[in-house]
Design a protein around this motif. Structure first.
Motif, PDB file in Angstrom:
ATOM      1  N   UNK A   1       0.651  -1.161   0.644  1.00  0.00           N
ATOM      2  CA  UNK A   1      -0.567  -0.428   0.305  1.00  0.00           C
ATOM      3  C   UNK A   1       1.073   0.965  -0.114  1.00  0.00           C
ATOM      4  N   UNK A   2       0.560   1.774  -0.932  1.00  0.00           N
ATOM      5  CA  UNK A   2       1.417   3.471  -1.134  1.00  0.00           C
ATOM      6  C   UNK A   2       0.160   4.706  -1.067  1.00  0.00           C
ATOM      7  N   UNK A   3       1.139   5.392   0.080  1.00  0.00           N
ATOM      8  CA  UNK A   3      -0.081   7.235  -0.321  1.00  0.00           C
ATOM      9  C   UNK A   3       0.171   8.023  -1.052  1.00  0.00           C
ATOM     10  N   UNK A   4      -0.618   8.316  -1.250  1.00  0.00           N
ATOM     11  CA  UNK A   4       0.193   9.577  -3.004  1.00  0.00           C
ATOM     12  C   UNK A   4      -0.782  10.876  -1.928  1.00  0.00           C
ATOM     13  N   UNK A   5       0.375  11.466  -2.150  1.00  0.00           N
ATOM     14  CA  UNK A   5       0.263  13.800  -2.463  1.00  0.00           C
ATOM     15  C   UNK A   5       0.638  14.143  -3.621  1.00  0.00           C
ATOM     16  N   UNK A   6       0.351  14.534  -3.937  1.00  0.00           N
ATOM     17  CA  UNK A   6       0.884  15.248  -5.537  1.00  0.00           C
ATOM     18  C   UNK A   6       0.976  16.369  -4.375  1.00  0.00           C
ATOM     19  N   UNK A   7       0.939  17.260  -3.663  1.00  0.00           N
ATOM     20  CA  UNK A   7       1.597  18.560  -2.996  1.00  0.00           C
ATOM     21  C   UNK A   7       2.746  18.410  -2.186  1.00  0.00           C
ATOM     22  N   UNK A   8       3.013  17.319  -1.259  1.00  0.00           N
ATOM     23  CA  UNK A   8       4.781  17.388  -0.679  1.00  0.00           C
ATOM     24  C   UNK A   8       4.860  15.621  -1.124  1.00  0.00           C
ATOM     25  N   UNK A   9       5.840  15.510  -1.837  1.00  0.00           N
ATOM     26  CA  UNK A   9       6.794  15.474  -2.913  1.00  0.00           C
ATOM     27  C   UNK A   9       7.637  14.655  -1.765  1.00  0.00           C
ATOM     28  N   UNK A  10       7.912  12.961  -2.044  1.00  0.00           N
ATOM     29  CA  UNK A  10       8.696  12.422  -1.368  1.00  0.00           C
ATOM     30  C   UNK A  10      10.109  13.091  -2.535  1.00  0.00           C
ATOM     31  N   UNK A  11      11.041  12.286  -2.061  1.00  0.00           N
ATOM     32  CA  UNK A  11      12.511  12.967  -2.263  1.00  0.00           C
ATOM     33  C   UNK A  11      12.691  12.402  -4.156  1.00  0.00           C
ATOM     34  N   UNK A  12      12.810  12.536  -4.714  1.00  0.00           N
ATOM     35  CA  UNK A  12      12.947  12.655  -6.145  1.00  0.00           C
ATOM     36  C   UNK A  12      14.480  11.799  -6.464  1.00  0.00           C
ATOM     37  N   UNK A  13      14.193  10.823  -6.854  1.00  0.00           N
ATOM     38  CA  UNK A  13      15.110   9.648  -7.213  1.00  0.00           C
ATOM     39  C   UNK A  13      15.784  10.056  -8.694  1.00  0.00           C
ATOM     40  N   UNK A  14      15.322  10.208  -9.960  1.00  0.00           N
ATOM     41  CA  UNK A  14      15.180  10.535 -11.156  1.00  0.00           C
ATOM     42  C   UNK A  14      14.501  11.963 -11.739  1.00  0.00           C
TER      43      UNK A  14
END
Length: 144
Positions: free
Chosen positions: A131-144
């Motif tokens: 299961x994954x929580x998605x928040x378009x306005x609180x992004x996780x660290x960006x790997x790419x």
């Protein structure tokens, strides 16, 4: 009567993993969600989505629906096995389908998006829940 010992029943479920995406907060405008998928990488951090998919180091879900708060997903294939170190929900947000991607959710058992959790399918099991929580306005660290 027990010539073959005890063994699990055979199933028709292809190996892979699945779970539920929970979208918190608002969705961005539809024209900024050009593609939306779960992507699982064998390596962390990944080089980029395109390179990892082309070289076989990443797998991805079908395109996911726009605008829903809860989305069920699965990534399955009869030949899928081994470990995936980094599983994200990825959004293609721009004109370039090869470059304009960002992570909008990360699979983590601890809740810390800086510490992604791995999934090990062994030699062909179906693992759930991822299961994954998605928040378009609180992004996780960006790997790419």
């Amino acid at each position: 009567a027990c010539e073959h010992g005890l063994s699990p029943e055979a199933t028709d479920v292809d190996p892979g993993f699945g779970g539920t995406l929970t979208v918190t907060g608002d969705w961005p405008p539809a024209d900024s969600v050009r593609d939306f998928r779960v992507v699982a990488f064998r390596n962390y951090p990944p080089e980029d989505i395109l390179s990892e998919v082309i070289n076989g180091s990443a797998v991805f879900s079908d395109e996911l629906p726009y605008g829903e708060d809860r989305i069920e997903y699965a990534i399955q294939d009869e030949s899928l096995e081994g470990s995936f170190a980094y599983i994200v929900v990825a959004q293609n947000f721009g004109e370039d389908p090869f470059q304009d991607w960002r992570a909008v959710g990360v699979y983590t058992l601890t809740g810390d998006v800086n510490a992604p959790s791995a999934v090990d399918l062994g030699s062909g099991t179906f693992f759930t829940p991822v299961d994954i929580t998605v928040n378009f306005y609180d992004l996780p660290p960006q790997p790419f």
